[in-house]
Design a protein around this motif. Structure first.
Motif, PDB file in Angstrom:
ATOM      1  N   VAL A 299     -63.686 -12.921  65.467  1.00 26.40           N
ATOM      2  CA  VAL A 299     -62.479 -13.184  64.683  1.00 26.40           C
ATOM      3  C   VAL A 299     -61.272 -13.013  65.594  1.00 26.40           C
ATOM      4  O   VAL A 299     -61.164 -12.017  66.319  1.00 26.40           O
ATOM      5  N   GLY A 300     -60.353 -13.984  65.561  1.00 27.71           N
ATOM      6  CA  GLY A 300     -59.093 -13.870  66.271  1.00 27.71           C
ATOM      7  C   GLY A 300     -57.938 -13.978  65.298  1.00 27.71           C
ATOM      8  O   GLY A 300     -58.132 -14.224  64.102  1.00 27.71           O
TER       9      GLY A 300
ATOM     10  N   ALA B  39     -63.919 -21.461  61.054  1.00 24.45           N
ATOM     11  CA  ALA B  39     -63.189 -21.182  59.811  1.00 24.45           C
ATOM     12  C   ALA B  39     -61.803 -20.638  60.117  1.00 24.45           C
ATOM     13  O   ALA B  39     -61.600 -19.941  61.114  1.00 24.45           O
ATOM     14  N   LEU B  40     -60.868 -20.971  59.237  1.00 25.53           N
ATOM     15  CA  LEU B  40     -59.530 -20.394  59.251  1.00 25.53           C
ATOM     16  C   LEU B  40     -59.395 -19.550  57.991  1.00 25.53           C
ATOM     17  O   LEU B  40     -59.565 -20.063  56.879  1.00 25.53           O
ATOM     18  N   LEU B  41     -59.097 -18.267  58.157  1.00 25.92           N
ATOM     19  CA  LEU B  41     -59.013 -17.315  57.048  1.00 25.92           C
ATOM     20  C   LEU B  41     -57.539 -17.054  56.778  1.00 25.92           C
ATOM     21  O   LEU B  41     -56.853 -16.427  57.586  1.00 25.92           O
ATOM     22  N   VAL B  42     -57.048 -17.524  55.643  1.00 22.82           N
ATOM     23  CA  VAL B  42     -55.607 -17.602  55.427  1.00 22.82           C
ATOM     24  C   VAL B  42     -55.195 -16.627  54.330  1.00 22.82           C
ATOM     25  O   VAL B  42     -55.574 -16.776  53.163  1.00 22.82           O
ATOM     26  N   ALA B  43     -54.386 -15.651  54.705  1.00 25.51           N
ATOM     27  CA  ALA B  43     -53.992 -14.579  53.790  1.00 25.51           C
ATOM     28  C   ALA B  43     -53.066 -15.080  52.690  1.00 25.51           C
ATOM     29  O   ALA B  43     -52.398 -16.110  52.816  1.00 25.51           O
ATOM     30  N   GLY B  44     -53.001 -14.295  51.621  1.00 26.63           N
ATOM     31  CA  GLY B  44     -52.024 -14.529  50.572  1.00 26.63           C
ATOM     32  C   GLY B  44     -50.672 -13.953  50.944  1.00 26.63           C
ATOM     33  O   GLY B  44     -50.498 -13.321  51.984  1.00 26.63           O
ATOM     34  N   GLY B  45     -49.707 -14.169  50.061  1.00 26.87           N
ATOM     35  CA  GLY B  45     -48.341 -13.723  50.301  1.00 26.87           C
ATOM     36  C   GLY B  45     -47.381 -14.709  49.667  1.00 26.87           C
ATOM     37  O   GLY B  45     -47.539 -15.070  48.499  1.00 26.87           O
TER      38      GLY B  45
ATOM     39  N   ALA C 204     -64.111 -17.340  63.561  1.00 31.34           N
ATOM     40  CA  ALA C 204     -62.989 -17.492  62.630  1.00 31.34           C
ATOM     41  C   ALA C 204     -61.681 -17.076  63.292  1.00 31.34           C
ATOM     42  O   ALA C 204     -61.661 -16.271  64.228  1.00 31.34           O
ATOM     43  N   LEU C 205     -60.599 -17.643  62.799  1.00 33.06           N
ATOM     44  CA  LEU C 205     -59.249 -17.197  63.115  1.00 33.06           C
ATOM     45  C   LEU C 205     -58.594 -16.780  61.811  1.00 33.06           C
ATOM     46  O   LEU C 205     -58.674 -17.512  60.813  1.00 33.06           O
ATOM     47  N   CYS C 206     -57.965 -15.621  61.770  1.00 33.17           N
ATOM     48  CA  CYS C 206     -57.256 -15.216  60.560  1.00 33.17           C
ATOM     49  C   CYS C 206     -55.764 -15.485  60.724  1.00 33.17           C
ATOM     50  O   CYS C 206     -55.202 -15.348  61.818  1.00 33.17           O
TER      51      CYS C 206
END
Length: 228
Positions: free
Chosen positions: A71-72, A96-102, A32-34
């Motif tokens: 994870v990167g 997977a791409l883990l995309v934060a809120g904001g 995954a990449l965050c």
């Protein structure tokens, strides 16, 4: 691209099971990449400690800390200043791409500016795991209630990968989040199908098929959505 659009992250077994199904293999065998970018544009979540908590997997929203093989970090604001050969292969290789809120418009702006949005159509097997604004960015409209930062262009549309809008953090009256009445009022300001969902709920979208995965509460406010 396969979408797992969450309000609060991978908060329960049903959402995790949906993630594994989309990945086609266990999380422990997946990379995954965050993407923390949206946090920097929102005064309540970043930059600072909460951005670090997301990246380090110590936040209250389960995303990075699910046991990934690796994870990167993919910081979208940095990408326009570096060669594509340094980051495009990383995106293509990630499961997977883990995309934060904001701030959703801040995220949408930097997805366009970085060139990531242009890559999305070629990422057929990649799972986009959105958290709050990280989910809303895939919709066509977020409604005025969720607009704070505005891009220099003045464009208030989001990416329109799906044809429905999302009101996250649905909560009972008096609890932190958005009440049903607030969600219903919000829906009057978006011109397309819409859902409101709590932090125990997610929406999956694969090849135009939309499914709601929930151990909590959600409302379909208008029509039936799908993928663009």
């Amino acid at each position: 691209m396969k979408l797992l659009l969450t309000s609060g992250g991978v908060t329960n077994a049903s959402i995790r099971d949906a993630l594994v199904e989309l990945l086609g293999k266990p999380v422990e065998e997946s990379t995954a990449l965050c993407i923390p970018t949206a946090m920097y544009g929102h005064p309540m979540v970043g930059p600072g400690e909460r951005a670090w908590q997301f990246i380090s997997g110590t936040s209250q929203n389960p995303m990075v800390d699910l046991g990934w093989r690796s994870v990167g970090v993919l910081e979208l604001t940095a990408l326009p200043s570096i060669d594509e050969d340094l980051w495009v292969p990383l995106v293509r290789e990630a499961d997977a791409l883990l995309v934060a809120g904001g701030d959703v418009l801040y995220l949408s702006h930097w997805m366009r500016e970085s060139g990531l949005v242009d890559l999305l159509p070629s990422l057929g097997d990649t799972v986009w795991v959105g958290l709050s604004a990280g989910s809303m960015v895939m919709t066509p409209h977020v409604g005025k209630d969720f607009i704070q930062w505005r891009p220099p262009s003045g464009d208030e549309t989001t990416l329109g990968v799906v044809d429905f809008s999302i009101c996250p953090h649905l909560a009972a009256d008096g609890m932190p989040g958005n009440s049903r009445a607030e969600a219903e009022e919000w829906a009057t300001g978006v011109p397309n199908p819409a859902y409101a969902m709590d932090d125990q709920t997610a929406i999956t979208v694969v090849d135009g098929e939309v499914d709601v995965v929930s151990e909590g509460q959600w409302i379909q406010l208008r029509g039936v959505g799908g993928s663009a």
